[in-house]
Design an enzyme around this catalytic site. Sequence first.
Site, PDB file in Angstrom:
ATOM      1  N   LEU A  74       0.823  -1.208   0.000  1.00 11.11           N
ATOM      2  CA  LEU A  74       0.000   0.000   0.000  1.00 11.11           C
ATOM      3  C   LEU A  74       0.858   1.260   0.000  1.00 11.11           C
ATOM      4  O   LEU A  74       0.482   2.277  -0.601  1.00 11.11           O
ATOM      5  CB  LEU A  74      -0.936   0.008   1.214  1.00 11.11           C
ATOM      6  CG  LEU A  74      -2.010  -1.090   1.251  1.00 11.11           C
ATOM      7  CD1 LEU A  74      -2.890  -0.909   2.479  1.00 11.11           C
ATOM      8  CD2 LEU A  74      -2.848  -1.095  -0.016  1.00 11.11           C
ATOM      9  N   HIS A  75       2.024   1.208   0.642  1.00 10.01           N
ATOM     10  CA  HIS A  75       2.843   2.422   0.725  1.00 10.01           C
ATOM     11  C   HIS A  75       3.360   2.887  -0.634  1.00 10.01           C
ATOM     12  O   HIS A  75       3.826   4.008  -0.765  1.00 10.01           O
ATOM     13  CB  HIS A  75       4.015   2.234   1.699  1.00 10.01           C
ATOM     14  CG  HIS A  75       4.973   1.145   1.314  1.00 10.01           C
ATOM     15  ND1 HIS A  75       5.293   0.100   2.166  1.00 10.01           N
ATOM     16  CD2 HIS A  75       5.697   0.927   0.188  1.00 10.01           C
ATOM     17  CE1 HIS A  75       6.168  -0.693   1.579  1.00 10.01           C
ATOM     18  NE2 HIS A  75       6.433  -0.209   0.384  1.00 10.01           N
ATOM     19  N   GLY A  76       3.286   2.053  -1.662  1.00 11.15           N
ATOM     20  CA  GLY A  76       3.702   2.462  -2.995  1.00 11.15           C
ATOM     21  C   GLY A  76       2.677   3.294  -3.734  1.00 11.15           C
ATOM     22  O   GLY A  76       2.951   3.792  -4.826  1.00 11.15           O
TER      23      GLY A  76
END
Length: 332
Positions: free
Chosen positions: A238-240
């Site tokens: 998700l952090h991408g």
Amino acid sequence: MEAKVWSPADLLQLSGGYWSACALHAGVKLDVFTPLADRALTAHGLAEVLKSDARGVAMLLNALAALGLLEKSGDNYADTSFAAEFLCRTSPRYLGHIILHHHHLMEGWAHLDEAVKSGGPIRKRVSHDVGEDERESFEMGMFNLAMQVAPRIVHQINLSGRRRLLDLGGGPGTYAIHFCMQNPDLTAVVYDLPTTRPFAEQTIDRFGLTGRIAFEDGDFIAKGIKGTFDVAWLSHILHGEGPEGCAVILEKAVAALEPGGMILVQEFILNDSFDGPPFPALFSLNMLIGTPAGRAYSEGELFNMLAAAGVGDLKRLPLELPNGAGIIAGTV
């Protein structure tokens, strides 16, 4: 969180900390540690093995000895037991891939001010736009990291009664491997981009799980996910993406789950004031440098995104993981 009391010495040590990192990176890149795992060599002898300049090799060896990664006796150098275990290429616990990934990130970090000023990435995305050497260090670096924590995670998550796991954006498939080893009745699909397939298939075969873990390639953000599952594992994907991209990923992961299915999200999680822990806060800058909209998310943000995707019974699992990582679980 208690504020750090700074001194000028602390500040200067932080500012010059990259010197030590660069010495380590050079040692790994030149593969200094592998020949020194089995026998002691002089700087001149190792320079011949590495086909490098003896003066430069001696300086690097002395620096690595000063850092405590090599032992020096007279004119001879040898690995410490720690270096032999984690920095020798032939060791099963080798961490050189993730160290080389950190090395590849350094050029982008040197231009962090430009990324902050522009608000956009200044580095190519590893998953899409880099050469084979850099992609290998990234994919196998993710394997290095996951091998450190997956064995600690899987025995604390109850998947009894579940039969089919989706490892979304699973890279080399390390977590799918460990979940399957922990749960003999479980099968899994690692879903990631086509460039990841060789690394995943090699790793899955290494653990003898080819018959239980398949690899499915495709852009799951653009096209969706094939098949149905009763548990989905989303580790550090998700952090991408920005919030909109996260919403798409979670929507498609939830759509691939059967009723009653479990979703597990692992991320480097910020506190709800966004000013700690240190690693997630710094990791957010790494996403600024390398992605159009990615960043670290707070626990509250992750709970809200999962709830908006239709996930209920949300809770953060009581696991102590490195670098501010945490796992949030829920069901659909």
